[in-house]
Structures are given as C-alpha cells and as structure tokens.
Design a protein around this motif. Structure first.
Motif, PDB file in Angstrom:
ATOM      1  N   HIS A 118     -39.261  -8.893 -16.792  1.00 13.80           N
ATOM      2  CA  HIS A 118     -38.015  -9.323 -17.416  1.00 13.80           C
ATOM      3  C   HIS A 118     -38.178  -9.306 -18.935  1.00 13.80           C
ATOM      4  CE1 HIS A 118     -35.859 -10.577 -13.778  1.00 13.80           C
ATOM      5  NE2 HIS A 118     -37.043 -10.985 -13.321  1.00 13.80           N
ATOM      6  N   LEU A 119     -37.297  -8.613 -19.617  1.00 14.02           N
ATOM      7  CA  LEU A 119     -37.382  -8.491 -21.067  1.00 14.02           C
ATOM      8  C   LEU A 119     -37.246  -9.840 -21.757  1.00 14.02           C
ATOM      9  CD1 LEU A 119     -37.693  -6.449 -23.351  1.00 14.02           C
ATOM     10  CD2 LEU A 119     -35.205  -6.221 -23.396  1.00 14.02           C
ATOM     11  N   SER A 120     -36.573 -10.802 -21.108  1.00 13.75           N
ATOM     12  CA  SER A 120     -36.390 -12.120 -21.717  1.00 13.75           C
ATOM     13  C   SER A 120     -37.720 -12.783 -22.033  1.00 13.75           C
ATOM     14  CB  SER A 120     -35.567 -13.021 -20.788  1.00 13.75           C
ATOM     15  OG  SER A 120     -36.211 -13.157 -19.530  1.00 13.75           O
ATOM     16  N   GLN A 121     -38.775 -12.455 -21.283  1.00 11.87           N
ATOM     17  CA  GLN A 121     -40.085 -13.046 -21.545  1.00 11.87           C
ATOM     18  C   GLN A 121     -40.590 -12.653 -22.932  1.00 11.87           C
ATOM     19  OE1 GLN A 121     -41.392 -11.362 -17.578  1.00 11.87           O
ATOM     20  NE2 GLN A 121     -42.664 -13.182 -17.631  1.00 11.87           N
ATOM     21  N   GLN A 173     -32.089  -8.110 -18.271  1.00 11.58           N
ATOM     22  CA  GLN A 173     -32.499  -6.786 -17.819  1.00 11.58           C
ATOM     23  C   GLN A 173     -34.000  -6.752 -17.513  1.00 11.58           C
ATOM     24  OE1 GLN A 173     -30.638  -4.234 -17.183  1.00 11.58           O
ATOM     25  NE2 GLN A 173     -28.688  -5.053 -17.932  1.00 11.58           N
ATOM     26  N   VAL A 174     -34.357  -5.912 -16.531  1.00  7.62           N
ATOM     27  CA  VAL A 174     -35.760  -5.700 -16.163  1.00  7.62           C
ATOM     28  C   VAL A 174     -36.150  -4.295 -16.618  1.00  7.62           C
ATOM     29  CG1 VAL A 174     -37.424  -5.546 -14.274  1.00  7.62           C
ATOM     30  CG2 VAL A 174     -35.586  -7.251 -14.196  1.00  7.62           C
ATOM     31  N   VAL A 175     -37.229  -4.195 -17.396  1.00  7.94           N
ATOM     32  CA  VAL A 175     -37.658  -2.910 -17.940  1.00  7.94           C
ATOM     33  C   VAL A 175     -39.006  -2.533 -17.335  1.00  7.94           C
ATOM     34  CG1 VAL A 175     -36.409  -3.223 -20.097  1.00  7.94           C
ATOM     35  CG2 VAL A 175     -38.774  -4.028 -19.917  1.00  7.94           C
ATOM     36  N   PHE A 176     -39.359  -1.257 -17.498  1.00  8.62           N
ATOM     37  CA  PHE A 176     -40.641  -0.743 -16.996  1.00  8.62           C
ATOM     38  C   PHE A 176     -41.433  -0.220 -18.180  1.00  8.62           C
ATOM     39  CE2 PHE A 176     -43.496   2.283 -14.902  1.00  8.62           C
ATOM     40  CZ  PHE A 176     -43.959   1.493 -13.848  1.00  8.62           C
ATOM     41  N   SER A 177     -42.446  -0.999 -18.600  1.00  8.83           N
ATOM     42  CA  SER A 177     -43.223  -0.647 -19.785  1.00  8.83           C
ATOM     43  C   SER A 177     -44.522  -1.450 -19.768  1.00  8.83           C
ATOM     44  CB  SER A 177     -42.414  -0.942 -21.063  1.00  8.83           C
ATOM     45  OG  SER A 177     -43.163  -0.627 -22.220  1.00  8.83           O
ATOM     46  N   ASP A 178     -45.323  -1.270 -20.802  1.00  7.84           N
ATOM     47  CA  ASP A 178     -46.511  -2.099 -21.019  1.00  7.84           C
ATOM     48  C   ASP A 178     -46.091  -3.244 -21.934  1.00  7.84           C
ATOM     49  OD1 ASP A 178     -48.891  -3.167 -22.364  1.00  7.84           O
ATOM     50  OD2 ASP A 178     -49.981  -1.545 -21.390  1.00  7.84           O
ATOM     51  N   ALA A 179     -46.055  -4.460 -21.387  1.00  7.43           N
ATOM     52  CA  ALA A 179     -45.520  -5.609 -22.128  1.00  7.43           C
ATOM     53  C   ALA A 179     -46.302  -5.865 -23.407  1.00  7.43           C
ATOM     54  CB  ALA A 179     -45.529  -6.857 -21.241  1.00  7.43           C
ATOM     55  N   ARG A 180     -47.637  -5.726 -23.341  1.00 10.75           N
ATOM     56  CA  ARG A 180     -48.454  -6.023 -24.516  1.00 10.75           C
ATOM     57  C   ARG A 180     -48.182  -5.032 -25.650  1.00 10.75           C
ATOM     58  NH1 ARG A 180     -53.448  -4.069 -26.026  1.00 10.75           N
ATOM     59  NH2 ARG A 180     -53.537  -2.876 -24.087  1.00 10.75           N
ATOM     60  N   LEU A 181     -48.124  -3.735 -25.325  1.00  8.66           N
ATOM     61  CA  LEU A 181     -47.885  -2.737 -26.368  1.00  8.66           C
ATOM     62  C   LEU A 181     -46.447  -2.795 -26.877  1.00  8.66           C
ATOM     63  CD1 LEU A 181     -49.838   0.315 -24.914  1.00  8.66           C
ATOM     64  CD2 LEU A 181     -50.573  -1.320 -26.647  1.00  8.66           C
ATOM     65  N   LEU A 182     -45.487  -3.026 -25.964  1.00  7.93           N
ATOM     66  CA  LEU A 182     -44.093  -3.134 -26.394  1.00  7.93           C
ATOM     67  C   LEU A 182     -43.908  -4.336 -27.314  1.00  7.93           C
ATOM     68  CD1 LEU A 182     -41.196  -2.110 -26.260  1.00  7.93           C
ATOM     69  CD2 LEU A 182     -40.870  -3.469 -24.176  1.00  7.93           C
ATOM     70  N   MET A 183     -44.616  -5.434 -27.025  1.00  7.85           N
ATOM     71  CA  MET A 183     -44.538  -6.615 -27.882  1.00  7.85           C
ATOM     72  C   MET A 183     -45.073  -6.301 -29.277  1.00  7.85           C
ATOM     73  SD  MET A 183     -43.446  -9.684 -27.905  1.00  7.85           S
ATOM     74  CE  MET A 183     -43.623 -11.295 -28.672  1.00  7.85           C
ATOM     75  N   ARG A 241     -30.562 -11.915 -29.224  1.00  9.62           N
ATOM     76  CA  ARG A 241     -29.638 -11.876 -28.097  1.00  9.62           C
ATOM     77  C   ARG A 241     -30.435 -11.671 -26.810  1.00  9.62           C
ATOM     78  NH1 ARG A 241     -25.569 -14.140 -30.739  1.00  9.62           N
ATOM     79  NH2 ARG A 241     -24.710 -12.826 -32.420  1.00  9.62           N
ATOM     80  N   LYS A 242     -30.408 -12.663 -25.951  1.00 13.34           N
ATOM     81  CA  LYS A 242     -31.186 -12.604 -24.717  1.00 13.34           C
ATOM     82  C   LYS A 242     -30.504 -11.687 -23.681  1.00 13.34           C
ATOM     83  CE  LYS A 242     -33.912 -15.547 -26.574  1.00 13.34           C
ATOM     84  NZ  LYS A 242     -34.008 -16.936 -26.153  1.00 13.34           N
ATOM     85  N   VAL A 268     -31.865 -11.403 -39.691  1.00  5.68           N
ATOM     86  CA  VAL A 268     -32.332 -10.346 -38.791  1.00  5.68           C
ATOM     87  C   VAL A 268     -31.754 -10.610 -37.400  1.00  5.68           C
ATOM     88  CG1 VAL A 268     -34.359  -9.311 -37.703  1.00  5.68           C
ATOM     89  CG2 VAL A 268     -34.449  -9.992 -40.107  1.00  5.68           C
ATOM     90  N   LEU A 269     -31.306  -9.562 -36.741  1.00  2.19           N
ATOM     91  CA  LEU A 269     -30.738  -9.665 -35.403  1.00  2.19           C
ATOM     92  C   LEU A 269     -31.519  -8.758 -34.460  1.00  2.19           C
ATOM     93  CD1 LEU A 269     -28.518 -10.430 -33.307  1.00  2.19           C
ATOM     94  CD2 LEU A 269     -27.203  -8.472 -34.183  1.00  2.19           C
ATOM     95  N   VAL A 270     -31.938  -9.304 -33.322  1.00  2.66           N
ATOM     96  CA  VAL A 270     -32.604  -8.523 -32.279  1.00  2.66           C
ATOM     97  C   VAL A 270     -31.676  -8.485 -31.068  1.00  2.66           C
ATOM     98  CG1 VAL A 270     -34.626  -8.293 -30.794  1.00  2.66           C
ATOM     99  CG2 VAL A 270     -34.871  -9.275 -33.089  1.00  2.66           C
ATOM    100  N   GLY A 271     -31.318  -7.294 -30.649  1.00  4.56           N
ATOM    101  CA  GLY A 271     -30.416  -7.152 -29.508  1.00  4.56           C
ATOM    102  C   GLY A 271     -30.742  -5.906 -28.717  1.00  4.56           C
ATOM    103  N   CYS A 272     -29.966  -5.631 -27.692  1.00  6.95           N
ATOM    104  CA  CYS A 272     -30.231  -4.452 -26.870  1.00  6.95           C
ATOM    105  C   CYS A 272     -28.931  -3.902 -26.297  1.00  6.95           C
ATOM    106  CB  CYS A 272     -31.214  -4.778 -25.745  1.00  6.95           C
ATOM    107  SG  CYS A 272     -30.688  -6.124 -24.673  1.00  6.95           S
ATOM    108  N   ARG A 273     -28.960  -2.602 -25.989  1.00  4.53           N
ATOM    109  CA  ARG A 273     -27.824  -1.919 -25.387  1.00  4.53           C
ATOM    110  C   ARG A 273     -28.323  -1.074 -24.226  1.00  4.53           C
ATOM    111  NH1 ARG A 273     -24.719   0.300 -30.853  1.00  4.53           N
ATOM    112  NH2 ARG A 273     -24.119  -1.757 -31.672  1.00  4.53           N
ATOM    113  N   VAL A 274     -27.541  -1.043 -23.154  1.00  2.00           N
ATOM    114  CA  VAL A 274     -27.906  -0.277 -21.970  1.00  2.00           C
ATOM    115  C   VAL A 274     -27.090   1.010 -21.954  1.00  2.00           C
ATOM    116  CG1 VAL A 274     -27.952  -0.225 -19.454  1.00  2.00           C
ATOM    117  CG2 VAL A 274     -28.536  -2.327 -20.677  1.00  2.00           C
ATOM    118  N   ARG A 275     -27.807   2.130 -21.811  1.00  3.77           N
ATOM    119  CA  ARG A 275     -27.146   3.433 -21.708  1.00  3.77           C
ATOM    120  C   ARG A 275     -27.845   4.215 -20.611  1.00  3.77           C
ATOM    121  NH1 ARG A 275     -26.886   4.983 -28.169  1.00  3.77           N
ATOM    122  NH2 ARG A 275     -25.436   3.331 -28.792  1.00  3.77           N
ATOM    123  N   GLY A 276     -27.166   4.373 -19.496  1.00  2.00           N
ATOM    124  CA  GLY A 276     -27.752   5.088 -18.372  1.00  2.00           C
ATOM    125  C   GLY A 276     -28.944   4.350 -17.811  1.00  2.00           C
TER     126      GLY A 276
END
Length: 579
Positions: free
Chosen positions: A291-294, A321-331, A317-318, A350-358
């Motif tokens: 979960h990206l919220s983590q 969504q669930v993503v597939f990645s390496d959490a440590r490197l993405l962090m 912005r929380k 500063v604003l941190v947010g996300c958008r879903v496309r496909g």
C-alpha cells in the motif's frame, strides 16, 4: 583553570556537563574545541575521498615512517597502517628492494625539493616486491625535515610492457620467418594476420583492465565505509543527546552547528557510497506489492518538522492504491524529491500527490520554488551539479541527490519526468506500476513512523565500539529506557545472568570482533532464553545481499550513522507491537 593537557583527557561526563563545577565552567571552550576538531576531521575525510586512491606516507630522514594511509599498508601487504609504521624501522633496507634507489631519491629531493614519477621497487610483507611510481616532496619546517610521498602501484603496467615487448619480439621473428618462406607458402600469410589481430585484441583488453584498476575508487570507498561510519555514528548519538537537553542559548547554538556539520558529512559519505554501489550495479530491485500509504505516512513524519522549521507547508495527499515496486528504493526516490523541493523553495510549500492513468500510478512532488531553466533540466541529474538559485537557508547538500535518483529509477525501471517554469515552481514525477491480478497480494512494508514515550523497558545493545556503546547508553537512558551494553555474545549472556534481566529489545551491530556477527549474538541469546526476542540491526553493512537476508529473518535494519529520530521510532514500533 584546566591545563590544555587536562582538557585533552576530558571525560564524556565533562563534555556533557556531568563533571565537577570546573568542568561545567569550561563547557563552552570544550564544545568549541570539539567543533574545530570535527571540522578538521570532515575536511580530512573529504580529502581522502578525493585523493587517497594510492598509497601515501610521511617519513623522516632517519628512515622511519611517521604515518601512512591504509592504501599504503595494503600496497605493501600489511594488515593496517599501524603495522606498517611499527614494523618498518629502516625504509632504505626494509621497504626499498635496492637501498641505492632510496639514496638517489633523497639526493634528488635535496637538490630540487620534489620528485615526480620516480620509478622503483618496494618490498612487500611476504618478501615479494612490486613496481611503483612515486611523487615525493621534501617539507622543511623550523627544526624538522619531513619526506612526504605518494605511491602508485605500476606492477601491472610494467608487466604489460614486458609482455608487450616479448610479444612484439616474437611477432617480429615470425614475420621474418614468414617473409623468407613467402615465395612458397604465401597462403600462410593470412594465418599470421589473424594471429596479429588476436594479439592486438588481447593487448586492448589488458589496457582496458589496467585503466579500470587505476580509476576504480569504488572498492576503496566500500572498504573504508565501516571505519568512517563508526566514529560518525558515535558522534551523531552524542550530539543528539545534547540537543534534547536544556542548554544555555550559546551552548545550544554550538551543539546545533555540530549537528549540521555532522549531517553534511553523513550525507556526503552516504551519497558517495550509494553512487559507488549503483555504478557497480550492486543495487538490485526486490519488488513486491504494498500500500502506497505506508510510504506517504513515513514521508510526512520525516519531513513535516523540516518544512515547519523552514516556514513552508508540506501537504501529502494520501491514497489507498496498491503499487508493485521495491519500497526501500522507491522511498529513496521520494525522499530526494521532497528534500530538494524543500531546499529550493523560499516561500509557499510542497505538495505530494498521485494520479492514476491506466495500469500506472504517477507519483508527483510539486513545489512553489524558483523553478529550473529549461537548458538546465538535463544537467540536474549529473553528479555534483547544483543550481544557482537562492536557497532558503537549509543545508545545500553536495549535488548527488538527483544523480542517485536517476540511477535508482533505472534499477527500478520507473521512468522519471521533470516539468518546471522559472519563478513558478517545478514538478518531479515517477511512474510506478499498479498491482494487477497476476501479481501477488500486498504485504506490509517495515517503515516505522510512530513515536511515543517509554517505561524503563530493557534494551540490550551489542557493539564492538566502546564510543558507540557509551553514546547509546546515555541516549537510551535519556529517553526513559533501561539500557545494558555488551561487546559480544558471551559478555551479553553473562550480563543478563548477573543482572537477572530478559531484554525487551536487542540492538545489534552486524560486524563484531573475531568474525562474530550480530546474527550469532541473536542466536546465542535466543537459545539462552529459549524465546524469540525482538531485534534490530544497526550496521554500516549496505550490501543488497545482507539487507535481503536480514529481511528474510524478520529483522529491522538501520544503517549507520543512525539517525536518533529513526531509532526512537523503531524502538517505539517494536515495543508497542503486540506480543
């Protein structure tokens, strides 16, 4: 008033204000002295990074070493610089294969004061010898003459030259023979041409290998990292202890300056090590669904206080969504994006947010800073590149953050884009794949964020560095915990028996003395108590293989130098977890 020699022997209690009245009275000069020493030490480390690819030593004219660096010791086959200095008492006889070479070097130094590219042979500890090239200086002070020498191992080059000479002689002999037989065996000429091409290719490979060996600073950085991180870790813990105490305004400012200096040195060292690992392709992605919220919660906890101190707003912005990645490197990518955004934003936020496309999620970090000129966008991902924009007074860094982001993103396979307008701000975007039906279900990511009080819980710290043990003992006591310290498994078990304690948490260094590791200590303690004890590794070990091994064992990991905030959050997370 204490004599200077007394101040050099000041205890830890004197430095933090627990000594006698005189010690407390002299507290401000002691901190000033320690600040100067840390500045000198940091400059020394930086010089090592920039210049210490080859051996360096300093000697007097009597033929004794005064000092030498680890590269010099390794060059001569000694286990440490101390062994080299101690065992070599006559350089001309014990170091130089031909003592006349040493006398010739001294004669040229007396004439010119310096000698460049002086080639000779040096003896190794095992009796063998190596070819070296020396750059030497004769330094004359009031009553002292010092010989300073930079040494480069050219054995491979000399060997290559010998092989090349021999090969050329053989080729010339063959050409002569074939020319003589040309009238009758003309068809053999093509065989000789192929032999020449093969030989040239071998020479080209040998040349490339020699160049790689001469320019490779990565192995040196990896080998030196543990020795550099250990004292820095102790210093960070001690300064954090002082920062949490009520100090006079002037003293608090000095402590803060020390903290900022240590942070800068830590960032430089960490970034250099990361760049080294990435350039060696030693970093591998270990993707999973989570979960990206983590990550976003951890990001908010880490940077919200920093934004407030800079007078900026940080909004995250929380998302569910669930993503597939390496959490440590993405962090690591997100941390660098947010850190840069805060650093180059003078007002706004500063604003941190996300958008879903496909099937992808686009993580974006927006800022209201001064923006990046279009012609500079490509350059910001280069090493040691920093923009000339006005900064908001935060630490400027060393210009490696986005270079690391670029490499990490390539390891992850996550494209990065940048859009910016001068005087309007910038937005950095990383594209992350969403969880699909073919992927495994999400799992929790070990990122600690909660921080709470403690109630005298027993924490056992095992480390082979006495300064770190002392620092941890003071800091954990100040947090309201009950710390016990040991240097190995045997002393830890004996301590638990004597004190009749069962630790609530184990904080273990990985590399201990005599080949023992923190995992050995954990096994010994669990066998002794016959129960699983929550544990965390505090280590300078950064290899992906070790980190994945720790993860498989369910161990939390904090890399040295340990940030006190992360350590406190980790302890709170472990102690608050249900039994």
């Amino acid at each position: 008033m204490k004599k200077p020699s007394d101040r050099n022997n000041a205890t830890f209690e004197d430095l933090i204000g627990l000594g006698d009245h005189s010690a407390r009275k002299n507290y401000y000069p002691e901190l000033t002295q320690k600040l100067d020493e840390l500045d000198v030490e940091r400059n020394r480390y930086k010089w090592l990074f920039d210049n210490a690819l080859h051996g360096i030593f300093q000697a007097d004219l009597s033929g004794r070493f005064r000092t030498a660096n680890p590269a010099m010791a390794s060059l001569c086959g000694y286990s440490s610089a101390g062994d080299l200095v101690e065992q070599i008492t006559a350089i001309d006889q014990q170091l130089f294969v031909d003592s006349q070479d040493y006398r010739t070097l001294l004669m040229r130094l007396n004439q010119d004061g310096k000698v460049h590219r002086y080639e000779t042979r040096l003896l190794k500890a095992d009796g063998c010898f190596i070819f070296v090239s020396m750059n030497a200086l004769l330094k004359r002070d009031a009553d002292d003459v010092t010989l300073e020498v930079f040494v480069q191992d050219i054995s491979e080059r000399v060997s290559d030259q010998a092989r090349l000479k021999k090969l050329n002689e053989e080729l010339e002999e063959r050409v002569t023979e074939r020319t003589y037989e040309l009238a009758t065996v003309n068809h053999k000429l093509w065989d000789e041409i192929r032999i020449r091409e093969t030989a040239q290719q071998q020479l080209l490979v040998a040349k490339e290998q020699a160049e790689d060996a001469n320019t490779s600073k990565d192995k040196y950085l990896a080998a030196a990292s543990h020795d550099l991180l250990q004292p820095m870790n102790a210093a960070r813990l001690l300064v954090s202890t002082l920062r949490e105490r009520q100090l006079a305004v002037a003293d608090a400012r000095l402590v803060e300056r020390i903290h900022v200096a240590l942070e800068g040195a830590e960032e430089l060292l960490t970034d250099l090590l990361d760049i080294s690992k990435l350039d060696q392709n030693a970093v591998q992605s270990d993707p999973c669904a989570f979960h990206l919220s983590q990550l976003l919660n951890a990001l908010e906890t880490e940077f919200q206080p920093l934004a407030e101190r800079a007078g900026l707003t940080l909004k995250i912005r929380k998302t569910d969504q669930v993503v597939f990645s390496d959490a440590r490197l993405l962090m690591r990518v997100l941390r660098n994006f947010v850190s840069n955004a805060l650093r180059y934003t003078n007002q706004g936020g500063v604003l941190v947010g996300c958008r879903v496309r496909g099937e992808h999620l686009y993580l974006q970090v927006w800022d209201s800073g001064e923006g990046i000129p279009q012609q500079s966008i490509v350059d910001i991902f280069s090493e040691f590149n920093q923009l000339e924009q006005h900064r908001n007074g935060m630490r400027t860094g060393v210009g490696l953050g986005l270079a690391i982001v670029d490499r990490v993103a390539r390891v992850l396979g996550h494209p990065i884009t940048v859009r910016s307008r001068v005087d309007k701000g910038s937005v950095f975007t990383v594209q992350v794949p969403l969880l699909t039906n073919e992927m495994v279900a999400p799992r929790p990511v070990a990122i600690t964020t909660s921080v709470s009080g403690f109630s005298s819980e027993v924490v056992l710290v095992v480390d082979n560095d006495q300064n770190i043990l002392l620092s941890m003992q003071v800091l954990l006591t100040q947090w309201g915990l009950t710390p016990y310290i040991a240097t190995n498994a045997a002393s830890a078990i004996e301590l638990c028996k004597q004190q009749q304690i069962t630790p609530h948490v184990l904080l273990l260094d990985y590399h201990l003395e005599k080949g023992e590791t923190g995992l050995d200590v954990l096994d010994s303690l669990e066998q002794h108590f016959n129960v699983r004890i929550p544990a965390a590794m505090l280590t300078a070990e950064r290899s992906d293989i070790s980190l994945r091994h720790f993860r498989r064992l369910g161990l939390q990991v904090l890399n040295k130098p340990v940030k006190p905030g992360k350590l406190r959050a980790l302890l709170s997370h472990i102690l608050s977890a249900p039994a």
